[in-house]
Motif scaffolding. Structure first.
Motif, mmCIF file in Angstrom:
data_model
loop_
_atom_site.group_PDB
_atom_site.id
_atom_site.type_symbol
_atom_site.label_atom_id
_atom_site.label_comp_id
_atom_site.label_asym_id
_atom_site.label_seq_id
_atom_site.Cartn_x
_atom_site.Cartn_y
_atom_site.Cartn_z
ATOM 1 N N GLU B 130 0.795 -1.262 -0.031
ATOM 2 C CA GLU B 130 0.011 -0.042 -0.123
ATOM 3 C C GLU B 130 0.936 1.236 -0.070
ATOM 4 O O GLU B 130 0.579 2.441 -0.489
ATOM 5 N N GLY B 131 2.066 1.172 0.398
ATOM 6 C CA GLY B 131 2.818 2.175 0.811
ATOM 7 C C GLY B 131 3.679 2.537 -0.646
ATOM 8 O O GLY B 131 4.675 3.623 -0.635
ATOM 9 N N LEU B 132 3.664 1.918 -1.669
ATOM 10 C CA LEU B 132 4.184 1.866 -2.951
ATOM 11 C C LEU B 132 3.484 3.358 -3.902
ATOM 12 O O LEU B 132 3.946 3.572 -4.765
ATOM 13 N N LEU B 133 2.155 3.476 -3.575
ATOM 14 C CA LEU B 133 1.471 4.464 -4.196
ATOM 15 C C LEU B 133 1.871 5.706 -4.176
ATOM 16 O O LEU B 133 2.461 6.158 -3.114
ATOM 17 N N ASN B 134 1.901 6.545 -5.351
ATOM 18 C CA ASN B 134 2.277 7.986 -5.293
ATOM 19 C C ASN B 134 0.750 8.490 -5.416
ATOM 20 O O ASN B 134 0.208 8.872 -6.432
ATOM 21 N N GLY B 135 0.218 8.924 -4.198
ATOM 22 C CA GLY B 135 -1.081 9.617 -4.130
ATOM 23 C C GLY B 135 -1.983 8.564 -4.705
ATOM 24 O O GLY B 135 -2.254 7.539 -3.988
ATOM 25 N N GLU B 136 -2.814 8.636 -5.613
ATOM 26 C CA GLU B 136 -3.573 8.074 -6.325
ATOM 27 C C GLU B 136 -3.104 7.038 -7.301
ATOM 28 O O GLU B 136 -3.880 5.968 -7.627
ATOM 29 N N GLU B 137 -1.812 7.390 -7.631
ATOM 30 C CA GLU B 137 -1.247 6.683 -8.656
ATOM 31 C C GLU B 137 -0.478 5.277 -8.395
ATOM 32 O O GLU B 137 -0.052 5.290 -7.201
ATOM 33 N N LEU B 138 -0.526 4.167 -9.118
ATOM 34 C CA LEU B 138 0.406 3.203 -8.636
ATOM 35 C C LEU B 138 1.752 3.535 -8.960
ATOM 36 O O LEU B 138 2.310 4.583 -9.625
ATOM 37 N N GLY B 139 2.637 3.030 -7.828
ATOM 38 C CA GLY B 139 4.318 3.149 -8.037
ATOM 39 C C GLY B 139 4.935 2.599 -9.399
ATOM 40 O O GLY B 139 4.116 1.801 -10.151
ATOM 41 N N ALA B 140 6.034 2.855 -9.544
ATOM 42 C CA ALA B 140 6.657 2.256 -10.702
ATOM 43 C C ALA B 140 6.717 0.894 -10.881
ATOM 44 O O ALA B 140 6.521 0.190 -11.906
ATOM 45 N N VAL B 141 6.882 0.029 -9.625
ATOM 46 C CA VAL B 141 6.948 -1.509 -9.758
ATOM 47 C C VAL B 141 5.405 -2.113 -9.967
ATOM 48 O O VAL B 141 5.205 -3.017 -10.650
ATOM 49 N N GLN B 142 4.568 -1.442 -9.248
ATOM 50 C CA GLN B 142 3.208 -1.945 -9.525
ATOM 51 C C GLN B 142 2.548 -1.404 -10.888
ATOM 52 O O GLN B 142 2.143 -2.508 -11.544
ATOM 53 N N THR B 143 2.970 -0.458 -11.464
ATOM 54 C CA THR B 143 2.820 -0.178 -12.936
ATOM 55 C C THR B 143 3.326 -1.125 -13.984
ATOM 56 O O THR B 143 2.663 -1.706 -14.639
ATOM 57 N N ALA B 144 4.452 -1.613 -13.525
ATOM 58 C CA ALA B 144 5.180 -2.452 -14.585
ATOM 59 C C ALA B 144 4.594 -3.750 -14.243
ATOM 60 O O ALA B 144 4.510 -4.479 -15.368
ATOM 61 N N PHE B 145 4.242 -4.145 -13.038
ATOM 62 C CA PHE B 145 3.469 -5.481 -12.944
ATOM 63 C C PHE B 145 2.282 -5.644 -13.670
ATOM 64 O O PHE B 145 1.838 -6.499 -14.465
ATOM 65 N N ALA B 146 1.644 -4.607 -13.650
ATOM 66 C CA ALA B 146 0.152 -4.494 -14.448
ATOM 67 C C ALA B 146 0.273 -4.598 -15.714
ATOM 68 O O ALA B 146 -0.231 -5.293 -16.603
ATOM 69 N N GLU B 147 1.456 -3.787 -16.309
ATOM 70 C CA GLU B 147 1.372 -3.599 -17.785
ATOM 71 C C GLU B 147 2.055 -4.726 -18.529
ATOM 72 O O GLU B 147 1.816 -5.206 -19.470
ATOM 73 N N GLU B 148 3.235 -5.453 -17.514
ATOM 74 C CA GLU B 148 3.630 -6.633 -18.208
ATOM 75 C C GLU B 148 3.089 -8.016 -17.790
ATOM 76 O O GLU B 148 3.209 -9.293 -18.235
ATOM 77 N N ASP B 149 1.729 -7.798 -17.242
ATOM 78 C CA ASP B 149 0.789 -8.824 -17.000
ATOM 79 C C ASP B 149 1.525 -10.044 -16.286
ATOM 80 O O ASP B 149 1.524 -11.026 -16.469
ATOM 81 N N ALA B 150 2.107 -9.669 -14.840
ATOM 82 C CA ALA B 150 3.120 -10.384 -14.567
ATOM 83 C C ALA B 150 2.604 -11.009 -13.246
ATOM 84 O O ALA B 150 3.040 -11.280 -12.097
ATOM 85 N N PHE B 151 1.182 -11.624 -13.535
ATOM 86 C CA PHE B 151 0.585 -12.472 -12.514
ATOM 87 C C PHE B 151 -0.635 -13.407 -13.287
ATOM 88 O O PHE B 151 -0.774 -12.685 -14.491
ATOM 89 N N GLN B 152 -0.987 -14.250 -12.759
ATOM 90 C CA GLN B 152 -2.212 -14.709 -13.146
ATOM 91 C C GLN B 152 -3.295 -14.880 -11.841
ATOM 92 O O GLN B 152 -4.054 -14.010 -12.083
ATOM 93 N N CYS B 153 -3.155 -15.545 -10.913
ATOM 94 C CA CYS B 153 -4.095 -15.753 -9.833
ATOM 95 C C CYS B 153 -3.746 -14.252 -8.916
ATOM 96 O O CYS B 153 -4.651 -13.695 -8.523
ATOM 97 N N GLY B 154 -2.690 -13.597 -9.100
ATOM 98 C CA GLY B 154 -2.247 -12.302 -8.345
ATOM 99 C C GLY B 154 -1.976 -12.628 -6.813
ATOM 100 O O GLY B 154 -1.599 -11.475 -6.080
ATOM 101 N N TYR B 155 -2.002 -13.837 -6.067
ATOM 102 C CA TYR B 155 -1.925 -13.964 -4.780
ATOM 103 C C TYR B 155 -0.515 -13.507 -4.240
ATOM 104 O O TYR B 155 -0.204 -12.903 -3.031
#
Lengths: 331, 209
Positions: B130-155
């Motif tokens: 939760e602490g990686l957010l920049n305000g309302e925006e995802l942080g750099a690592v979070q954004t990269a995981f979303a963009e690269e589809d770096a998960f299936q179930c996400g757990y």
């Protein structure tokens, strides 16, 4: 959820030792092994004595005469990354870098790594085995694929789980112990308990005593040390077979050396037979093949761990060939 | 995870459960000041033992906020994050240091919250996903995981993200091998590792801009 325990974080080593001398007290350094044991109900604890805040026990310092003194609270990650350890005590840096996972290396300490409890699944499970005061070793006739091939004494078939202890033993390190009676030291080689001497304990620490530091002798330019760990997965796992080698070389001739196996026995297992085989010899194919025979000589595998014999043979051959080649390159 | 039994004897508590509940409401209060239970130094007095089934005051510094709460000695940092502070981004998997789902940063270093007592985390800077957010925006690592589809179930994802975050704080331009080692303490049963490696590389580039 773990069972209840009281908790204290003493401000001094003396205060900590006072608490630890009480019945049912256990020391908490990094806490990784302690908390795992408490969750699995391997033993009961009444009081957790946390020494994690005793910062004087953390860090690496050079001592008079050229050796190193490593505080027991130094993390495994710090040891694996320390430039002097990487340069002069390669086996220890390699051993530390092969421990568990990055998170556990960031939290676990050298003292804790030496004192950790065995990973035998009967010991960690709901079995009142011999090491827990029972009458039976369930591994002897059970699922024993990860158990020992040497040194069980017919009583307990664990393998010692540490990757740093074999390296420290090969490097002829001393362990510094502090307790109610003051300070004493002993070779790391003698620190762990053979099941035939006492199946209920893993180290020779007495009540109230803790490891406060490890001392390494002054580095020798002619000493080449390595640690090799073979495991089912490249991360996290404990050694199926491993070896720390510390060889004093003259060109590619072994003047003297110490060889200590992991994944082999209930204690880090010094292989005197391999040492005798290679001492004074050039590391040619004949010597290396003889060392492979020596490393498993006298082994008593169980029903499901016979695979360890060729594993140890092949590993010792690879390690000695690697040392031979790098000695040739250096020479 | 088994919940503490509220019916057990409260007689030894320094603070009763009633006053605990009244004092902290849903489990936490956040105020600016920080009182250190284990202040260092302070003369000859020996440190007080916290009784086994009693609650004691604890201040945790999480995601740049101070949290003051009452904890039992046996509570793990993971339990406190999820059950007392509502920070459920940190996941519970094995609770024994064998999966990595609970990875958080303690002083910028990835560690398992399940094998850390809450009392041991006092005074440290703790960062959760939760602490990686920049305000309302995802942080750099979070954004990269979303963009690269770096998960299936996400757990396992919050733990993977925290391991990559810890790596990049220490080593801003890691090699692929260094990335592989950095997430080697985080199991992904879906087998999304190749995407995780790509996400880590992408995050490293994004952070260095």
């Amino acid at each position: 959820m773990m069972a209840h325990f009281s908790y204290v974080r003493p401000r001094s080593l003396k205060e900590a030792i006072g608490h630890l001398a009480e019945n049912g007290a256990r020391v908490h350094a990094g806490g990784t092994d302690l908390l795992g044991c408490l969750r699995d109900q391997v033993f009961d604890v009444r009081k957790v004595v946390s020494i994690s805040g005793l910062s004087a026990m953390r860090g690496v310092e050079q001592v008079a005469g050229g050796g190193l003194r490593i505080g027991a609270l130094t993390t495994i990650a710090e040891i694996s990354e320390h430039p002097l350890i990487r340069k002069h005590y390669t086996a220890l840096a390699q051993g530390a870098s092969e421990v568990a996972s990055p998170q556990l290396r960031n939290q676990g300490t050298l003292g804790g790594n030496l004192c950790q409890k065995p990973r035998c699944w009967y010991y960690r499970g709901e079995f009142h085995c011999m090491r827990k005061g029972g009458d039976v070793c369930y591994a002897a006739g059970g699922e024993n694929q990860f158990h020992c091939i040497f040194g069980s004494g017919g009583r307990c078939f664990i393998v010692h789980p540490s990757d740093t202890a074999p390296a420290l033993s090969a490097l002829d390190a001393q362990v510094e112990i502090t307790g109610p009676g003051g300070l004493r030291t002993m070779p790391v080689e003698n620190f762990h308990v053979h099941p035939e001497d006492d199946v209920l304990r893993e180290t020779w620490l007495e009540r109230g005593e803790i490891v406060t530091a490890v001392r390494l002798p002054a580095p020798q330019a002619s000493l080449k040390s390595t640690y090799r760990k073979i495991r089912a997965r490249r991360a996290w796992d404990f050694a199926l077979a491993g070896a720390a080698l510390a060889l004093e070389l003259d060109g590619d001739r072994v003047v003297d050396g110490r060889v200590v196996l992991s994944g082999a026995a209930p204690v880090p297992w010094r292989s005197l037979l391999v040492e005798d085989t290679i001492r004074g010899k050039t590391l040619d194919d004949r010597t290396i093949d003889a060392a492979a025979d020596a490393v498993v000589k006298g082994a008593r595998p169980l029903a499901k761990n016979k695979y360890k014999l060729p594993l140890f043979r092949g590993m010792i051959q690879e390690e000695l060939r690697r040392i031979h080649q790098s000695a040739g390159a250096d020479g | 995870m088994e919940k503490p039994n509220p019916k057990r004897s409260l007689s030894n508590h320094r603070i009763s459960r009633r006053s605990f509940m009244a004092g902290v409401g849903a489990g936490t209060v956040c105020v600016a000041a920080s009182s250190r239970l284990f202040a260092s130094g302070g003369g000859e007095k020996e440190e007080e033992v916290i009784n086994a089934d009693s609650l004691s005051k604890l201040s945790l510094h999480i995601n740049a906020r101070d949290h003051h709460l009452l904890v039992e000695p046996r509570w793990s940092l993971l339990y406190v994050l999820r059950e007392k502070l509502g920070l459920t981004g940190t996941k519970e998997g094995c609770s024994r240091g064998e999966c990595g789902a609970c990875t958080v940063l303690i002083g910028h270093v990835p560690r398992y919250a399940c094998l850390t007592l809450a009392l041991e985390a006092e005074g440290a800077e703790i960062t959760t996903v939760e602490g990686l957010l920049n305000g309302e925006e995802l942080g750099a690592v979070q954004t990269a995981f979303a963009e690269e589809d770096a998960f299936q179930c996400g757990y396992c994802t919050p733990g993977q993200i925290m391991s990559v975050e810890g790596l990049l704080r220490k080593n801003p331009s890691p090699t692929t091998e260094e990335i592989r080692i950095a997430v080697s303490g985080n199991l992904c049963r879906c087998g999304a590792y190749s995407h995780i490696f790509k996400a880590a590389e992408k995050a490293a580039k994004a952070r260095s801009k």
